[in-house]
Design a protein around this motif. Structure first.
Motif, PDB file in Angstrom:
ATOM      1  N   ILE A   8      15.508  10.452   2.885  1.00 47.84           N
ATOM      2  CA  ILE A   8      14.675  10.411   1.680  1.00 47.84           C
ATOM      3  C   ILE A   8      13.305   9.853   2.047  1.00 47.84           C
ATOM      4  O   ILE A   8      13.151   9.113   3.010  1.00 47.84           O
ATOM      5  CB  ILE A   8      15.285   9.567   0.533  1.00 47.84           C
ATOM      6  N   ASN A   9      12.344  10.248   1.273  1.00 44.54           N
ATOM      7  CA  ASN A   9      11.011   9.708   1.480  1.00 44.54           C
ATOM      8  C   ASN A   9      10.947   8.386   0.730  1.00 44.54           C
ATOM      9  O   ASN A   9      10.865   8.349  -0.497  1.00 44.54           O
ATOM     10  CB  ASN A   9       9.993  10.711   0.937  1.00 44.54           C
ATOM     11  N   TRP A  10      11.035   7.317   1.478  1.00 45.02           N
ATOM     12  CA  TRP A  10      11.196   6.008   0.847  1.00 45.02           C
ATOM     13  C   TRP A  10      10.042   5.646  -0.064  1.00 45.02           C
ATOM     14  O   TRP A  10      10.218   4.931  -1.036  1.00 45.02           O
ATOM     15  CB  TRP A  10      11.427   4.934   1.907  1.00 45.02           C
ATOM     16  N   SER A  11       8.859   6.149   0.222  1.00 42.93           N
ATOM     17  CA  SER A  11       7.748   5.771  -0.661  1.00 42.93           C
ATOM     18  C   SER A  11       7.833   6.511  -1.999  1.00 42.93           C
ATOM     19  O   SER A  11       7.297   6.056  -3.000  1.00 42.93           O
ATOM     20  CB  SER A  11       6.392   5.975   0.023  1.00 42.93           C
ATOM     21  N   ASP A  12       8.566   7.646  -2.026  1.00 52.19           N
ATOM     22  CA  ASP A  12       8.807   8.296  -3.319  1.00 52.19           C
ATOM     23  C   ASP A  12       9.850   7.522  -4.118  1.00 52.19           C
ATOM     24  O   ASP A  12       9.817   7.452  -5.325  1.00 52.19           O
ATOM     25  CB  ASP A  12       9.378   9.708  -3.129  1.00 52.19           C
ATOM     26  N   TYR A  13      10.843   7.018  -3.381  1.00 52.37           N
ATOM     27  CA  TYR A  13      11.990   6.433  -4.055  1.00 52.37           C
ATOM     28  C   TYR A  13      11.802   4.982  -4.433  1.00 52.37           C
ATOM     29  O   TYR A  13      12.341   4.511  -5.416  1.00 52.37           O
ATOM     30  CB  TYR A  13      13.250   6.611  -3.193  1.00 52.37           C
ATOM     31  N   LEU A  14      11.057   4.272  -3.599  1.00 52.29           N
ATOM     32  CA  LEU A  14      10.892   2.848  -3.874  1.00 52.29           C
ATOM     33  C   LEU A  14       9.504   2.583  -4.400  1.00 52.29           C
ATOM     34  O   LEU A  14       8.512   2.902  -3.771  1.00 52.29           O
ATOM     35  CB  LEU A  14      11.140   2.026  -2.606  1.00 52.29           C
ATOM     36  N   GLN A  15       9.480   2.018  -5.564  1.00 49.90           N
ATOM     37  CA  GLN A  15       8.211   1.726  -6.196  1.00 49.90           C
ATOM     38  C   GLN A  15       7.420   0.760  -5.335  1.00 49.90           C
ATOM     39  O   GLN A  15       7.976  -0.090  -4.654  1.00 49.90           O
ATOM     40  CB  GLN A  15       8.439   1.095  -7.574  1.00 49.90           C
ATOM     41  N   GLU A  16       6.102   0.945  -5.398  1.00 49.12           N
ATOM     42  CA  GLU A  16       5.165   0.064  -4.712  1.00 49.12           C
ATOM     43  C   GLU A  16       5.607  -1.401  -4.888  1.00 49.12           C
ATOM     44  O   GLU A  16       5.898  -1.830  -5.984  1.00 49.12           O
ATOM     45  CB  GLU A  16       3.790   0.292  -5.383  1.00 49.12           C
ATOM     46  N   GLY A  17       5.685  -2.126  -3.814  1.00 47.00           N
ATOM     47  CA  GLY A  17       5.971  -3.562  -3.933  1.00 47.00           C
ATOM     48  C   GLY A  17       7.431  -3.923  -4.069  1.00 47.00           C
ATOM     49  O   GLY A  17       7.771  -5.090  -4.163  1.00 47.00           O
ATOM     50  N   THR A  18       8.325  -2.929  -4.072  1.00 47.55           N
ATOM     51  CA  THR A  18       9.738  -3.311  -4.205  1.00 47.55           C
ATOM     52  C   THR A  18      10.512  -3.142  -2.895  1.00 47.55           C
ATOM     53  O   THR A  18      11.636  -3.578  -2.791  1.00 47.55           O
ATOM     54  CB  THR A  18      10.466  -2.492  -5.296  1.00 47.55           C
ATOM     55  N   ARG A  19       9.904  -2.517  -1.899  1.00 52.61           N
ATOM     56  CA  ARG A  19      10.649  -2.208  -0.686  1.00 52.61           C
ATOM     57  C   ARG A  19      11.232  -3.464  -0.026  1.00 52.61           C
ATOM     58  O   ARG A  19      12.403  -3.494   0.348  1.00 52.61           O
ATOM     59  CB  ARG A  19       9.766  -1.465   0.309  1.00 52.61           C
ATOM     60  N   ALA A  20      10.412  -4.493   0.089  1.00 54.76           N
ATOM     61  CA  ALA A  20      10.868  -5.715   0.752  1.00 54.76           C
ATOM     62  C   ALA A  20      11.964  -6.410  -0.047  1.00 54.76           C
ATOM     63  O   ALA A  20      12.686  -7.250   0.479  1.00 54.76           O
ATOM     64  CB  ALA A  20       9.695  -6.659   0.970  1.00 54.76           C
ATOM     65  N   ALA A  21      12.084  -6.060  -1.327  1.00 55.16           N
ATOM     66  CA  ALA A  21      13.053  -6.725  -2.189  1.00 55.16           C
ATOM     67  C   ALA A  21      14.404  -6.018  -2.211  1.00 55.16           C
ATOM     68  O   ALA A  21      15.389  -6.572  -2.667  1.00 55.16           O
ATOM     69  CB  ALA A  21      12.496  -6.800  -3.613  1.00 55.16           C
ATOM     70  N   ILE A  22      14.441  -4.792  -1.721  1.00 55.79           N
ATOM     71  CA  ILE A  22      15.673  -3.991  -1.803  1.00 55.79           C
ATOM     72  C   ILE A  22      16.633  -4.372  -0.678  1.00 55.79           C
ATOM     73  O   ILE A  22      16.243  -4.478   0.479  1.00 55.79           O
ATOM     74  CB  ILE A  22      15.349  -2.485  -1.701  1.00 55.79           C
ATOM     75  N   LYS A  23      17.883  -4.590  -1.059  1.00 53.47           N
ATOM     76  CA  LYS A  23      18.934  -4.832  -0.061  1.00 53.47           C
ATOM     77  C   LYS A  23      20.052  -3.841  -0.310  1.00 53.47           C
ATOM     78  O   LYS A  23      20.519  -3.710  -1.428  1.00 53.47           O
ATOM     79  CB  LYS A  23      19.469  -6.263  -0.179  1.00 53.47           C
ATOM     80  N   LEU A  24      20.466  -3.157   0.725  1.00 51.79           N
ATOM     81  CA  LEU A  24      21.560  -2.200   0.582  1.00 51.79           C
ATOM     82  C   LEU A  24      22.867  -2.886   0.953  1.00 51.79           C
ATOM     83  O   LEU A  24      22.959  -3.551   1.980  1.00 51.79           O
ATOM     84  CB  LEU A  24      21.328  -0.996   1.503  1.00 51.79           C
ATOM     85  N   GLU A  25      23.869  -2.726   0.085  1.00 47.50           N
ATOM     86  CA  GLU A  25      25.193  -3.312   0.353  1.00 47.50           C
ATOM     87  C   GLU A  25      26.143  -2.222   0.816  1.00 47.50           C
ATOM     88  O   GLU A  25      26.346  -1.228   0.125  1.00 47.50           O
ATOM     89  CB  GLU A  25      25.765  -3.957  -0.923  1.00 47.50           C
ATOM     90  N   ILE A  26      26.733  -2.440   1.969  1.00 49.59           N
ATOM     91  CA  ILE A  26      27.745  -1.518   2.492  1.00 49.59           C
ATOM     92  C   ILE A  26      28.988  -2.342   2.777  1.00 49.59           C
ATOM     93  O   ILE A  26      28.889  -3.436   3.340  1.00 49.59           O
ATOM     94  CB  ILE A  26      27.244  -0.812   3.766  1.00 49.59           C
ATOM     95  N   THR A  27      30.142  -1.864   2.362  1.00 51.18           N
ATOM     96  CA  THR A  27      31.350  -2.672   2.541  1.00 51.18           C
ATOM     97  C   THR A  27      31.662  -2.833   4.028  1.00 51.18           C
ATOM     98  O   THR A  27      31.260  -2.016   4.858  1.00 51.18           O
ATOM     99  CB  THR A  27      32.582  -2.031   1.870  1.00 51.18           C
ATOM    100  N   GLU A  28      32.415  -3.891   4.308  1.00 51.44           N
ATOM    101  CA  GLU A  28      32.771  -4.166   5.699  1.00 51.44           C
ATOM    102  C   GLU A  28      33.512  -2.976   6.315  1.00 51.44           C
ATOM    103  O   GLU A  28      33.187  -2.551   7.429  1.00 51.44           O
ATOM    104  CB  GLU A  28      33.654  -5.422   5.745  1.00 51.44           C
ATOM    105  N   THR A  29      34.460  -2.419   5.570  1.00 45.95           N
ATOM    106  CA  THR A  29      35.190  -1.265   6.121  1.00 45.95           C
ATOM    107  C   THR A  29      34.249  -0.080   6.318  1.00 45.95           C
ATOM    108  O   THR A  29      34.376   0.664   7.287  1.00 45.95           O
ATOM    109  CB  THR A  29      36.371  -0.861   5.213  1.00 45.95           C
ATOM    110  N   GLY A  30      33.289   0.075   5.400  1.00 47.31           N
ATOM    111  CA  GLY A  30      32.292   1.130   5.547  1.00 47.31           C
ATOM    112  C   GLY A  30      31.482   0.964   6.828  1.00 47.31           C
ATOM    113  O   GLY A  30      31.181   1.935   7.511  1.00 47.31           O
ATOM    114  N   PHE A  31      31.144  -0.269   7.145  1.00 44.54           N
ATOM    115  CA  PHE A  31      30.384  -0.521   8.373  1.00 44.54           C
ATOM    116  C   PHE A  31      31.165  -0.103   9.605  1.00 44.54           C
ATOM    117  O   PHE A  31      30.653   0.530  10.511  1.00 44.54           O
ATOM    118  CB  PHE A  31      30.029  -2.005   8.500  1.00 44.54           C
TER     119      PHE A  31
END
Ligand code: C2E
Ligand code: MG
Ligand code: MG
Ligand code: MG
Length: 285
Positions: free
Chosen positions: A135-158
């Motif tokens: 994905i084009n992250w600048s389309d998806y993440l509003q200006e100024g929110t990128r540093a605030a986003i944390k993606l959660e992936i389950t341990e088994t998923g990892f």
């Protein structure tokens, strides 16, 4: 289980199983329409700093306003969306929506500038991480929110991640998006594997927090996770804090962050906004 029935490994369907299978097939069909018609919404659960008791951010949790079944929780449809290969579309929708909401709060409240936003991501198919990476992250993440986003992936998923998937994760992390391991403690982590991951946060599974009251065994497990995280320079979030005793125990152990019904349930946008109004006003004092 429904798969088995369709493959014909069972000859008899009890009325109950028949209903279950039909319901499942209906949800499969409805998921596609639901995505097109944006029938989903996010609820937001506050994440709290356990030493100051101030809010540091939210975790977004998906809900489905099903046209005939009412409000559905993820356990009703996320596993089905995973099986039929639709989950990455839901996840990317959630990412975009959570980012937009965070930007609104940042604009609305001066003190919201440092709030973080956790978004759950499935990692059951190769396409999940590939789709995310592409994905084009600048389309998806509003200006100024990128540093605030944390993606959660389950341990088994990892641990299910392929080499290519791990490459995608590193590329995503290099963009400044933090990664968390969700439901930590339920999989089979080994130290050597942990230190190679581009991960900043461990979220201790609710089942361990739940048993904290029972005494030394679960306390030792939580303490070990905290020590491990400290040595790896990671932040720890305790999930599912429900009682003052659990909170006190976690504070004694210097656990960084927590979330749970003791502080707040997952909230609608309106209620989360009110929650912010209240807590941000308090923190101004
Ligand atoms: P999770 O990411 O581990 O989220 C925590 C779950 O625990 C949430 O359930 C939350 O409502 C619940 N919870 C929070 N505090 C407490 C507490 O004090 N006590 C108890 N008993 N429960 C608490 P929910 O919202 O039903 O979500 C279940 C799971 O569905 C999530 O577990 C996550 O794995 C998945 N999920 C949610 N949203 C998404 C999404 O947008 N994408 C994907 N792929 N999965 C999602
Ligand atoms: Mg989560
Ligand atoms: Mg969790
Ligand atoms: Mg979970």
């Amino acid at each position: 289980h429904a798969k088995n029935y369709r493959k014909g490994s069972y000859t008899f369907l009890t009325p109950h199983l028949k209903t279950q299978t039909l319901e499942r097939i209906q949800i499969e069909t409805d998921l596609r329409t639901g995505l097109e018609q944006e029938q989903f919404c996010l609820h937001y659960q506050p994440i709290i700093c356990l030493s100051t008791l101030k809010i540091v951010g939210f975790e977004s949790l998906i809900r489905w306003h099903h046209p005939s079944k009412g409000l559905l929780f993820p356990n009703k449809f996320v596993p089905i969306a995973e099986e039929i290969g639709l989950i990455h579309k839901l996840d990317i929708w959630a990412l975009k929506t959570a980012s937009q909401q965070l930007q609104k709060w940042q604009q609305q409240f001066k003190n919201a500038a440092s709030l973080t936003m956790n978004v759950n991501i499935s990692n059951v198919h190769r396409q999940c991480l590939e789709a995310l990476e592409q994905i084009n992250w600048s389309d998806y993440l509003q200006e100024g929110t990128r540093a605030a986003i944390k993606l959660e992936i389950t341990e088994t998923g990892f641990w299910a991640t392929t080499a290519e998937g791990m490459h995608s994760l590193r590329r995503i992390a290099d963009l400044g998006i933090e990664l968390c391991i969700d439901d930590f403690g339920t999989g089979y982590s080994s130290l050597s594997r942990l230190h190679n991951l581009p991960v900043t946060t461990l979220k201790i599974d609710r089942s361990f927090i739940n048993r904290l009251d029972e005494g030394s065994e679960s306390q030792a497990i939580v303490q070990n996770i905290l020590t491990l995280a400290r040595n790896l320079n990671m932040t720890v979030v305790a999930e599912g804090i429900e009682t003052p005793a659990q909170l006190a125990q976690l504070q004694t152990m210097n656990c960084d962050l927590g979330q749970g019904y003791l502080f707040a349930k997952p909230l609608t946008v309106e209620n989360a906004t009110e929650f912010l109004q209240g807590t941000l006003a308090c923190s101004l004092k």
